[in-house]
Scaffold this motif. Sequence first.
Motif, PDB file in Angstrom:
ATOM      1  N   ILE A 289      23.232  29.489 -39.806  1.00 17.68           N
ATOM      2  CA  ILE A 289      22.271  30.122 -39.449  1.00 17.68           C
ATOM      3  C   ILE A 289      22.169  30.076 -37.980  1.00 17.68           C
ATOM      4  CG2 ILE A 289      19.416  29.812 -39.952  1.00 17.68           C
ATOM      5  CD1 ILE A 289      20.705  28.530 -42.787  1.00 17.68           C
TER       6      ILE A 289
ATOM      7  N   LEU B 205      15.565  25.337 -40.443  1.00 19.64           N
ATOM      8  CA  LEU B 205      16.873  26.400 -40.482  1.00 19.64           C
ATOM      9  C   LEU B 205      15.278  27.947 -41.771  1.00 19.64           C
ATOM     10  CD1 LEU B 205      18.932  24.383 -42.443  1.00 19.64           C
ATOM     11  CD2 LEU B 205      19.190  25.744 -40.022  1.00 19.64           C
ATOM     12  N   SER B 206      14.358  27.332 -42.446  1.00 14.20           N
ATOM     13  CA  SER B 206      12.952  27.914 -42.526  1.00 14.20           C
ATOM     14  C   SER B 206      12.814  28.941 -42.095  1.00 14.20           C
ATOM     15  CB  SER B 206      12.088  27.414 -43.970  1.00 14.20           C
ATOM     16  OG  SER B 206      12.519  26.026 -44.767  1.00 14.20           O
TER      17      SER B 206
ATOM     18  N   THR C  77      27.465  35.048 -35.951  1.00  8.22           N
ATOM     19  CA  THR C  77      26.227  35.425 -36.821  1.00  8.22           C
ATOM     20  C   THR C  77      25.311  35.257 -35.370  1.00  8.22           C
ATOM     21  OG1 THR C  77      27.310  33.945 -38.451  1.00  8.22           O
ATOM     22  CG2 THR C  77      24.423  34.250 -37.899  1.00  8.22           C
TER      23      THR C  77
ATOM     24  N   ASP D  11      19.322  37.782 -39.080  1.00 12.00           N
ATOM     25  CA  ASP D  11      21.359  38.371 -38.867  1.00 12.00           C
ATOM     26  C   ASP D  11      21.693  39.024 -39.117  1.00 12.00           C
ATOM     27  OD1 ASP D  11      20.810  36.893 -41.369  1.00 12.00           O
ATOM     28  OD2 ASP D  11      21.566  34.860 -40.119  1.00 12.00           O
TER      29      ASP D  11
ATOM     30  N   SER E 145      13.947  30.464 -38.736  1.00 17.35           N
ATOM     31  CA  SER E 145      15.386  31.367 -38.983  1.00 17.35           C
ATOM     32  C   SER E 145      15.428  32.097 -39.695  1.00 17.35           C
ATOM     33  CB  SER E 145      16.630  30.483 -38.929  1.00 17.35           C
ATOM     34  OG  SER E 145      17.258  30.945 -37.848  1.00 17.35           O
ATOM     35  N   ARG E 146      15.544  31.585 -40.968  1.00 17.24           N
ATOM     36  CA  ARG E 146      15.703  32.806 -42.042  1.00 17.24           C
ATOM     37  C   ARG E 146      14.457  33.884 -41.992  1.00 17.24           C
ATOM     38  NH1 ARG E 146      20.945  33.966 -42.680  1.00 17.24           N
ATOM     39  NH2 ARG E 146      21.564  32.745 -44.393  1.00 17.24           N
ATOM     40  N   ARG E 147      13.466  32.876 -42.187  1.00 23.08           N
ATOM     41  CA  ARG E 147      12.075  34.084 -42.295  1.00 23.08           C
ATOM     42  C   ARG E 147      11.980  34.983 -40.940  1.00 23.08           C
ATOM     43  NH1 ARG E 147       9.173  28.581 -42.696  1.00 23.08           N
ATOM     44  NH2 ARG E 147       8.418  28.974 -40.883  1.00 23.08           N
TER      45      ARG E 147
END
Length: 481
Positions: free
Chosen positions: A413, A270-271, A449, A279, A273-275
Amino acid sequence: MAQVLEFRLPDLGEGLTEAEIVRWLVQVGDVVAVDQPVVEVETAKAMVEVPCPYGGVVTARFGEEGAELPVGAPLLTVAVGAAAEPAEESSGNVLVGYGTSAAPARRRRVRSYQPGPRAADGVARPASSVAERSPAPADLGSAPAATGRTRRLTVPERPDGPVPVISPLVRRLARENDLDLRQLAGSGPDGLILRADVEDAIKASVAGVGGATAATVAVAAGPAASALADTPGTIPSAVAAAPRAAMRAAATAGTRIPLKGLRGAVADKLSRSRREIPDATCWVDADATELMRARTAMNAAGGLKISLLALLARICTSALGRFPELNSTVDMEAREVVLLDQVHLGFAAQTERGLVVPVVRDAHTRDAESLTAEFARLTEAARAGTLTPGDLTGGTFTLNNYGVFGVDGSTPIVNHPEAAMLGVGRIVPKPWVHEGELAVRQVVQLSLTFDHRVCDGGTAGGFLRYVADCVEQPAVLLRTL
Protein backbone atom coordinates in the motif's frame (compact mmCIF):
# COMPACT_ATOMS: atom_id res chain seq x y z
CA MET A 1 12.25 28.40 51.11
CA ALA A 2 11.15 25.72 48.68
CA GLN A 3 9.04 26.61 45.68
CA VAL A 4 6.75 24.12 43.96
CA LEU A 5 6.96 24.27 40.15
CA GLU A 6 4.62 22.53 37.77
CA PHE A 7 5.94 20.67 34.73
CA ARG A 8 3.43 20.20 31.92
CA LEU A 9 3.43 17.80 28.97
CA PRO A 10 5.53 19.67 26.36
CA ASP A 11 4.60 20.36 22.77
CA LEU A 12 5.76 17.20 20.96
CA GLY A 13 5.77 18.82 17.52
CA GLU A 14 4.55 17.43 14.19
CA GLY A 15 0.96 18.38 15.04
CA LEU A 16 0.74 15.89 17.92
CA THR A 17 -1.82 16.90 20.53
CA GLU A 18 -1.74 14.09 23.09
CA ALA A 19 0.39 11.28 24.46
CA GLU A 20 -0.18 8.14 26.51
CA ILE A 21 1.73 7.58 29.72
CA VAL A 22 3.57 4.29 29.23
CA ARG A 23 5.78 4.20 32.33
CA TRP A 24 6.62 6.53 35.17
CA LEU A 25 10.36 6.70 35.81
CA VAL A 26 10.09 8.50 39.18
CA GLN A 27 7.93 8.21 42.28
CA VAL A 28 6.50 10.89 44.55
CA GLY A 29 9.28 11.83 46.97
CA ASP A 30 12.12 11.06 44.56
CA VAL A 31 14.86 13.62 44.00
CA VAL A 32 15.28 14.52 40.33
CA ALA A 33 18.02 16.42 38.54
CA VAL A 34 17.61 18.95 35.76
CA ASP A 35 16.93 17.20 32.44
CA GLN A 36 16.44 13.80 34.11
CA PRO A 37 13.85 11.65 32.26
CA VAL A 38 10.78 11.34 34.48
CA VAL A 39 8.19 9.63 32.30
CA GLU A 40 8.02 7.54 29.14
CA VAL A 41 5.17 8.50 26.80
CA GLU A 42 3.92 7.15 23.51
CA THR A 43 2.60 9.39 20.77
CA ALA A 44 1.14 8.47 17.43
CA LYS A 45 4.65 8.62 15.98
CA ALA A 46 7.16 7.42 18.56
CA MET A 47 7.87 6.46 22.16
CA VAL A 48 10.01 9.02 23.97
CA GLU A 49 11.33 9.75 27.43
CA VAL A 50 10.38 13.20 28.68
CA PRO A 51 13.04 15.01 30.76
CA CYS A 52 12.06 17.41 33.55
CA PRO A 53 13.52 20.93 33.26
CA TYR A 54 13.54 21.37 37.06
CA GLY A 55 15.69 19.89 39.81
CA GLY A 56 14.21 19.06 43.19
CA VAL A 57 11.80 16.69 44.94
CA VAL A 58 8.78 15.24 43.14
CA THR A 59 5.69 16.25 45.14
CA ALA A 60 2.92 14.97 42.85
CA ARG A 61 2.32 13.03 39.64
CA PHE A 62 -0.67 13.51 37.35
CA GLY A 63 -2.07 10.58 35.42
CA GLU A 64 -1.66 6.85 35.70
CA GLU A 65 0.17 4.53 33.34
CA GLY A 66 -2.14 3.98 30.38
CA ALA A 67 -3.81 7.39 30.67
CA GLU A 68 -3.83 9.78 27.71
CA LEU A 69 -2.98 13.42 28.39
CA PRO A 70 -3.26 16.42 26.07
CA VAL A 71 -0.32 18.72 25.41
CA GLY A 72 -0.15 21.29 28.19
CA ALA A 73 -1.63 19.02 30.88
CA PRO A 74 0.34 18.80 34.17
CA LEU A 75 2.73 15.86 34.41
CA LEU A 76 4.21 16.44 37.86
CA THR A 77 5.16 19.09 40.40
CA VAL A 78 8.67 19.56 41.79
CA ALA A 79 9.72 21.37 44.96
CA VAL A 80 12.93 23.23 44.21
CA GLY A 81 15.34 24.36 46.89
CA ALA A 82 15.23 28.14 46.56
CA ALA A 83 12.49 30.45 45.35
CA ALA A 84 13.24 31.48 41.81
CA GLU A 85 11.53 32.25 38.59
CA PRO A 86 10.68 29.14 36.54
CA ALA A 87 12.84 30.40 33.70
CA GLU A 88 15.87 30.41 35.99
CA GLU A 89 15.18 26.93 37.37
CA SER A 90 14.51 25.42 33.98
CA SER A 91 17.18 24.09 31.68
CA GLY A 92 15.11 25.22 28.71
CA ASN A 93 15.69 21.92 26.94
CA VAL A 94 12.54 20.05 27.95
CA LEU A 95 12.72 17.63 25.04
CA VAL A 96 15.29 18.22 22.32
CA GLY A 97 13.57 18.61 18.98
CA TYR A 98 10.08 18.69 20.50
CA GLY A 99 9.53 22.36 21.25
CA THR A 100 9.02 24.02 24.61
CA SER A 101 7.00 23.03 27.65
CA ALA A 102 4.29 25.57 26.93
CA ALA A 103 1.18 24.50 25.10
CA PRO A 104 0.93 25.84 21.53
CA ALA A 105 -1.01 29.05 21.13
CA ARG A 106 -3.38 27.65 18.52
CA ARG A 107 -4.39 24.06 18.96
CA ARG A 108 -7.61 22.17 19.24
CA ARG A 109 -9.35 22.54 22.59
CA VAL A 110 -7.75 20.53 25.35
CA ARG A 111 -9.09 19.68 28.74
CA SER A 112 -8.39 21.85 31.75
CA TYR A 113 -6.45 20.26 34.60
CA GLN A 114 -5.90 21.42 38.16
CA PRO A 115 -3.91 19.63 40.83
CA GLY A 116 -5.94 17.77 43.39
CA PRO A 117 -5.36 15.47 46.37
CA ARG A 118 -3.28 12.33 46.07
CA ALA A 119 -4.70 8.89 46.53
CA ALA A 120 -2.98 6.04 48.33
CA ASP A 121 -0.94 5.13 45.28
CA GLY A 122 0.82 8.50 45.27
CA VAL A 123 -0.79 9.66 42.02
CA ALA A 124 -2.21 13.15 42.20
CA ARG A 125 -5.85 13.39 41.22
CA PRO A 126 -7.11 16.41 39.30
CA ALA A 127 -9.44 18.72 41.18
CA SER A 128 -13.05 18.88 40.08
CA SER A 129 -13.43 21.69 37.58
CA VAL A 130 -16.40 20.81 35.41
CA ALA A 131 -19.69 19.43 36.71
CA GLU A 132 -20.98 16.46 34.75
CA ARG A 133 -24.41 16.69 33.21
CA SER A 134 -25.93 14.28 35.69
CA PRO A 135 -29.33 14.75 37.29
CA ALA A 136 -29.46 16.82 40.44
CA PRO A 137 -30.18 14.96 43.67
CA ALA A 138 -33.81 16.07 43.60
CA ASP A 139 -34.26 14.64 40.12
CA LEU A 140 -33.17 11.16 41.11
CA GLY A 141 -36.04 10.58 43.43
CA SER A 142 -35.97 9.37 47.00
CA ALA A 143 -36.52 6.06 48.76
CA PRO A 144 -37.78 5.52 52.28
CA ALA A 145 -35.29 3.61 54.39
CA ALA A 146 -36.04 1.37 57.35
CA THR A 147 -35.82 4.34 59.70
CA GLY A 148 -38.37 6.30 57.70
CA ARG A 149 -35.78 8.83 56.57
CA THR A 150 -35.39 9.82 52.93
CA ARG A 151 -32.14 8.91 51.17
CA ARG A 152 -30.99 10.30 47.85
CA LEU A 153 -28.49 8.78 45.42
CA THR A 154 -26.10 11.13 43.66
CA VAL A 155 -23.30 10.41 41.26
CA PRO A 156 -20.15 12.30 42.31
CA GLU A 157 -19.11 15.12 40.07
CA ARG A 158 -16.14 14.10 37.98
CA PRO A 159 -13.52 16.52 36.70
CA ASP A 160 -13.01 16.83 32.99
CA GLY A 161 -9.83 14.78 33.22
CA PRO A 162 -8.52 11.38 34.43
CA VAL A 163 -11.01 9.58 36.69
CA PRO A 164 -9.70 7.86 39.85
CA VAL A 165 -9.65 4.11 39.20
CA ILE A 166 -7.93 1.35 41.12
CA SER A 167 -5.73 0.20 38.21
CA PRO A 168 -5.04 0.78 34.50
CA LEU A 169 -6.75 -2.57 33.86
CA VAL A 170 -10.04 -1.08 35.02
CA ARG A 171 -9.64 1.88 32.67
CA ARG A 172 -8.89 -0.46 29.78
CA LEU A 173 -11.91 -2.63 30.55
CA ALA A 174 -14.17 0.42 30.50
CA ARG A 175 -12.63 1.73 27.28
CA GLU A 176 -13.05 -1.60 25.48
CA ASN A 177 -16.74 -1.63 26.39
CA ASP A 178 -17.39 2.04 25.56
CA LEU A 179 -18.20 2.79 29.19
CA ASP A 180 -17.85 6.37 30.46
CA LEU A 181 -16.08 6.17 33.81
CA ARG A 182 -17.31 9.64 34.73
CA GLN A 183 -20.82 8.26 34.96
CA LEU A 184 -19.91 5.58 37.51
CA ALA A 185 -20.24 5.90 41.27
CA GLY A 186 -17.15 4.13 42.60
CA SER A 187 -17.62 1.86 45.61
CA GLY A 188 -14.03 2.21 46.78
CA PRO A 189 -12.60 4.74 49.26
CA ASP A 190 -13.33 8.34 48.28
CA GLY A 191 -15.31 7.15 45.27
CA LEU A 192 -12.45 5.09 43.80
CA ILE A 193 -13.78 3.01 40.89
CA LEU A 194 -13.08 -0.69 41.31
CA ARG A 195 -13.07 -3.43 38.72
CA ALA A 196 -16.30 -4.81 40.17
CA ASP A 197 -18.01 -1.45 39.56
CA VAL A 198 -17.14 -1.55 35.86
CA GLU A 199 -18.07 -5.22 35.44
CA ASP A 200 -21.41 -4.71 37.19
CA ALA A 201 -22.25 -1.71 35.02
CA ILE A 202 -21.50 -3.74 31.89
CA LYS A 203 -23.67 -6.60 33.10
CA ALA A 204 -26.50 -4.19 33.83
CA SER A 205 -26.37 -2.70 30.34
CA VAL A 206 -26.48 -6.17 28.77
CA ALA A 207 -29.45 -7.16 30.88
CA GLY A 208 -31.32 -4.08 29.65
CA VAL A 209 -31.26 -0.82 31.53
CA GLY A 210 -34.89 0.02 30.87
CA GLY A 211 -36.25 -3.15 32.47
CA ALA A 212 -33.77 -3.42 35.32
CA THR A 213 -35.28 -4.42 38.65
CA ALA A 214 -34.43 -2.68 41.87
CA ALA A 215 -32.17 -5.57 42.86
CA THR A 216 -30.29 -5.39 39.56
CA VAL A 217 -29.90 -1.65 39.99
CA ALA A 218 -28.37 -2.11 43.43
CA VAL A 219 -25.83 -4.61 42.12
CA ALA A 220 -24.98 -2.60 39.00
CA ALA A 221 -24.34 0.65 40.81
CA GLY A 222 -22.54 -0.86 43.80
CA PRO A 223 -23.17 -0.34 47.53
CA ALA A 224 -24.11 3.31 47.03
CA ALA A 225 -27.33 2.23 45.30
CA SER A 226 -28.52 -0.15 48.00
CA ALA A 227 -30.84 2.52 49.37
CA LEU A 228 -32.90 2.29 46.17
CA ALA A 229 -33.35 -1.47 46.25
CA ASP A 230 -36.99 -1.19 47.30
CA THR A 231 -37.93 1.69 45.01
CA PRO A 232 -39.29 0.41 41.68
CA GLY A 233 -38.48 2.43 38.60
CA THR A 234 -35.57 4.33 40.16
CA ILE A 235 -32.31 3.83 38.23
CA PRO A 236 -28.96 5.40 39.22
CA SER A 237 -27.41 7.58 36.57
CA ALA A 238 -24.36 5.28 36.65
CA VAL A 239 -26.52 2.52 35.19
CA ALA A 240 -28.62 4.76 32.98
CA ALA A 241 -25.47 6.02 31.31
CA ALA A 242 -24.11 2.54 30.58
CA PRO A 243 -23.76 2.50 26.77
CA ARG A 244 -25.66 0.19 24.52
CA ALA A 245 -22.37 -0.57 22.79
CA ALA A 246 -21.47 -2.67 25.83
CA MET A 247 -24.30 -5.04 24.93
CA ARG A 248 -22.84 -5.59 21.50
CA ALA A 249 -19.37 -6.11 22.98
CA ALA A 250 -20.61 -8.70 25.48
CA ALA A 251 -22.56 -10.50 22.79
CA THR A 252 -19.46 -10.89 20.62
CA ALA A 253 -16.71 -13.10 21.99
CA GLY A 254 -13.12 -12.09 21.32
CA THR A 255 -10.33 -9.77 22.36
CA ARG A 256 -10.52 -6.07 21.50
CA ILE A 257 -7.28 -4.22 20.75
CA PRO A 258 -7.59 -0.41 20.77
CA LEU A 259 -6.37 1.33 17.63
CA LYS A 260 -4.37 4.06 19.29
CA GLY A 261 -0.83 5.33 19.46
CA LEU A 262 1.42 3.98 16.75
CA ARG A 263 -1.02 1.26 15.69
CA GLY A 264 -3.79 3.82 15.33
CA ALA A 265 -1.62 6.20 13.32
CA VAL A 266 -0.65 3.40 10.90
CA ALA A 267 -4.29 2.37 10.54
CA ASP A 268 -5.36 5.94 9.76
CA LYS A 269 -2.62 6.40 7.19
CA LEU A 270 -3.28 3.11 5.39
CA SER A 271 -7.00 3.80 5.31
CA ARG A 272 -6.40 7.24 3.86
CA SER A 273 -4.09 5.78 1.23
CA ARG A 274 -6.76 3.32 0.12
CA ARG A 275 -9.42 6.04 0.02
CA GLU A 276 -7.44 8.66 -1.89
CA ILE A 277 -4.88 6.89 -4.07
CA PRO A 278 -5.92 4.94 -7.18
CA ASP A 279 -3.00 2.55 -7.03
CA ALA A 280 -1.80 -0.15 -9.38
CA THR A 281 0.93 -2.78 -9.07
CA CYS A 282 3.37 -4.33 -11.53
CA TRP A 283 6.06 -6.88 -10.77
CA VAL A 284 8.97 -8.74 -12.33
CA ASP A 285 11.36 -11.56 -11.39
CA ALA A 286 15.06 -10.72 -11.52
CA ASP A 287 18.28 -12.70 -11.32
CA ALA A 288 20.11 -11.25 -8.30
CA THR A 289 23.13 -13.54 -8.54
CA GLU A 290 25.50 -10.84 -9.82
CA LEU A 291 24.29 -8.33 -7.25
CA MET A 292 25.01 -10.78 -4.44
CA ARG A 293 28.47 -11.45 -5.88
CA ALA A 294 29.17 -7.72 -6.11
CA ARG A 295 28.21 -7.26 -2.47
CA THR A 296 30.48 -10.13 -1.43
CA ALA A 297 33.38 -8.54 -3.31
CA MET A 298 32.74 -5.14 -1.70
CA ASN A 299 32.74 -6.60 1.80
CA ALA A 300 35.85 -8.69 1.13
CA ALA A 301 37.77 -5.46 0.50
CA GLY A 302 37.42 -4.45 4.17
CA GLY A 303 35.76 -1.49 5.82
CA LEU A 304 32.08 -1.13 6.67
CA LYS A 305 30.03 -4.15 5.59
CA ILE A 306 27.63 -3.00 2.89
CA SER A 307 24.06 -4.12 3.44
CA LEU A 308 21.85 -5.49 0.69
CA LEU A 309 19.24 -2.87 1.58
CA ALA A 310 21.79 -0.13 0.93
CA LEU A 311 22.53 -1.48 -2.56
CA LEU A 312 18.82 -1.66 -3.34
CA ALA A 313 18.41 1.88 -2.06
CA ARG A 314 21.25 3.08 -4.29
CA ILE A 315 19.51 1.43 -7.25
CA CYS A 316 16.21 3.13 -6.29
CA THR A 317 17.71 6.62 -6.12
CA SER A 318 19.30 6.10 -9.53
CA ALA A 319 15.99 4.93 -10.97
CA LEU A 320 14.12 7.89 -9.48
CA GLY A 321 16.58 10.21 -11.21
CA ARG A 322 15.45 8.68 -14.51
CA PHE A 323 11.75 8.54 -13.61
CA PRO A 324 11.08 11.58 -11.35
CA GLU A 325 7.29 11.16 -11.63
CA LEU A 326 7.53 8.44 -9.00
CA ASN A 327 9.27 10.80 -6.55
CA SER A 328 6.30 13.11 -6.28
CA THR A 329 3.09 13.92 -4.49
CA VAL A 330 -0.38 14.99 -5.64
CA ASP A 331 -1.87 18.35 -4.63
CA MET A 332 -5.56 17.78 -5.25
CA GLU A 333 -6.57 21.30 -4.20
CA ALA A 334 -4.36 22.79 -6.89
CA ARG A 335 -4.89 19.74 -9.12
CA GLU A 336 -1.15 19.43 -9.67
CA VAL A 337 1.48 16.71 -9.49
CA VAL A 338 4.46 18.07 -7.54
CA LEU A 339 7.80 16.60 -8.62
CA LEU A 340 10.15 16.66 -5.62
CA ASP A 341 13.81 17.68 -5.86
CA GLN A 342 15.16 15.56 -3.01
CA VAL A 343 14.79 11.84 -2.41
CA HIS A 344 13.96 11.16 1.23
CA LEU A 345 13.85 7.39 1.24
CA GLY A 346 11.61 5.60 3.70
CA PHE A 347 12.06 1.94 4.54
CA ALA A 348 9.67 -0.36 6.37
CA ALA A 349 10.92 -1.67 9.73
CA GLN A 350 9.04 -4.14 11.91
CA THR A 351 9.29 -3.55 15.66
CA GLU A 352 7.61 -4.92 18.77
CA ARG A 353 5.33 -1.88 18.72
CA GLY A 354 4.33 -2.40 15.11
CA LEU A 355 5.40 -1.29 11.65
CA VAL A 356 7.30 1.98 11.35
CA VAL A 357 8.81 3.72 8.32
CA PRO A 358 12.00 5.65 9.22
CA VAL A 359 13.25 8.08 6.59
CA VAL A 360 16.79 8.46 5.24
CA ARG A 361 17.21 12.13 4.36
CA ASP A 362 18.77 13.08 1.03
CA ALA A 363 19.30 9.46 0.05
CA HIS A 364 20.16 10.53 -3.53
CA THR A 365 23.36 12.17 -2.25
CA ARG A 366 24.60 9.14 -0.30
CA ASP A 367 26.85 6.29 -1.37
CA ALA A 368 26.44 2.65 -0.30
CA GLU A 369 28.51 3.09 2.88
CA SER A 370 26.58 6.15 4.01
CA LEU A 371 23.26 4.43 3.30
CA THR A 372 24.35 1.33 5.23
CA ALA A 373 25.30 3.40 8.28
CA GLU A 374 22.06 5.39 8.25
CA PHE A 375 19.90 2.30 7.82
CA ALA A 376 21.66 0.71 10.81
CA ARG A 377 21.20 3.80 12.98
CA LEU A 378 17.50 4.19 12.22
CA THR A 379 16.80 0.47 12.58
CA GLU A 380 18.38 0.39 16.03
CA ALA A 381 16.42 3.48 17.08
CA ALA A 382 13.21 1.88 15.80
CA ARG A 383 13.79 -1.27 17.86
CA ALA A 384 14.63 0.79 20.94
CA GLY A 385 11.56 2.97 20.45
CA THR A 386 13.62 6.17 20.34
CA LEU A 387 12.77 7.40 16.85
CA THR A 388 11.74 11.04 16.82
CA PRO A 389 8.78 12.38 14.81
CA GLY A 390 11.34 13.91 12.46
CA ASP A 391 12.76 10.44 11.76
CA LEU A 392 9.34 9.19 10.70
CA THR A 393 8.04 11.97 8.47
CA GLY A 394 8.88 13.67 5.20
CA GLY A 395 9.51 10.59 3.05
CA THR A 396 9.11 10.86 -0.74
CA PHE A 397 9.51 7.19 -1.74
CA THR A 398 9.46 3.96 0.27
CA LEU A 399 11.49 0.76 -0.06
CA ASN A 400 9.80 -2.27 1.51
CA ASN A 401 11.98 -5.35 1.96
CA TYR A 402 9.29 -7.87 2.94
CA GLY A 403 11.61 -10.70 1.87
CA VAL A 404 12.94 -10.74 5.45
CA PHE A 405 9.62 -12.38 6.42
CA GLY A 406 10.29 -15.27 4.05
CA VAL A 407 7.74 -14.28 1.38
CA ASP A 408 8.28 -13.92 -2.34
CA GLY A 409 5.82 -11.22 -3.34
CA SER A 410 3.32 -8.65 -2.14
CA THR A 411 1.20 -5.74 -3.30
CA PRO A 412 2.24 -2.91 -0.96
CA ILE A 413 0.00 0.00 0.00
CA VAL A 414 1.47 3.35 -1.02
CA ASN A 415 2.69 5.35 1.97
CA HIS A 416 0.48 8.45 1.69
CA PRO A 417 1.22 11.16 0.50
CA GLU A 418 3.98 9.51 -1.55
CA ALA A 419 3.43 8.27 -5.08
CA ALA A 420 5.06 4.83 -5.11
CA MET A 421 6.64 2.00 -3.15
CA LEU A 422 9.09 -0.66 -4.26
CA GLY A 423 8.65 -4.08 -2.70
CA VAL A 424 11.46 -6.66 -2.56
CA GLY A 425 10.81 -10.34 -1.88
CA ARG A 426 13.22 -12.96 -0.57
CA ILE A 427 16.23 -13.95 -2.66
CA VAL A 428 16.21 -17.74 -3.12
CA PRO A 429 17.87 -20.27 -5.44
CA LYS A 430 15.59 -21.11 -8.38
CA PRO A 431 15.93 -22.71 -11.81
CA TRP A 432 16.71 -19.94 -14.30
CA VAL A 433 17.72 -19.77 -17.93
CA HIS A 434 21.12 -18.08 -17.92
CA GLU A 435 23.06 -17.50 -21.16
CA GLY A 436 20.86 -20.02 -22.94
CA GLU A 437 21.24 -22.79 -20.38
CA LEU A 438 19.21 -23.88 -17.38
CA ALA A 439 21.01 -23.04 -14.14
CA VAL A 440 20.33 -22.45 -10.46
CA ARG A 441 20.39 -18.71 -9.83
CA GLN A 442 19.53 -16.36 -6.96
CA VAL A 443 16.12 -14.99 -7.93
CA VAL A 444 14.10 -12.15 -6.40
CA GLN A 445 10.64 -10.79 -7.15
CA LEU A 446 10.32 -7.00 -7.37
CA SER A 447 6.98 -5.22 -7.20
CA LEU A 448 6.09 -1.56 -7.72
CA THR A 449 2.84 -0.10 -6.41
CA PHE A 450 2.26 3.38 -7.76
CA ASP A 451 -0.29 6.19 -7.81
CA HIS A 452 -1.87 6.02 -11.25
CA ARG A 453 -2.55 9.76 -11.13
CA VAL A 454 1.14 10.63 -11.40
CA CYS A 455 2.05 8.36 -14.29
CA ASP A 456 0.83 5.59 -16.55
CA GLY A 457 1.95 1.97 -16.80
CA GLY A 458 4.72 2.80 -19.27
CA THR A 459 6.56 4.99 -16.76
CA ALA A 460 6.02 2.54 -13.90
CA GLY A 461 7.15 -0.37 -16.06
CA GLY A 462 10.23 1.55 -17.21
CA PHE A 463 11.20 2.28 -13.60
CA LEU A 464 10.77 -1.32 -12.52
CA ARG A 465 12.63 -2.67 -15.52
CA TYR A 466 15.57 -0.35 -14.85
CA VAL A 467 15.69 -1.53 -11.21
CA ALA A 468 15.63 -5.16 -12.37
CA ASP A 469 18.43 -4.47 -14.89
CA CYS A 470 20.61 -2.99 -12.13
CA VAL A 471 19.91 -6.00 -9.92
CA GLU A 472 20.89 -8.39 -12.71
CA GLN A 473 23.83 -6.31 -13.94
CA PRO A 474 25.15 -3.99 -11.21
CA ALA A 475 27.60 -2.50 -13.74
CA VAL A 476 24.62 -0.56 -15.15
CA LEU A 477 24.92 1.66 -12.07
CA LEU A 478 28.38 2.78 -13.13
CA ARG A 479 26.75 5.14 -15.59
CA THR A 480 25.26 7.15 -12.70
CA LEU A 481 28.20 7.13 -10.26
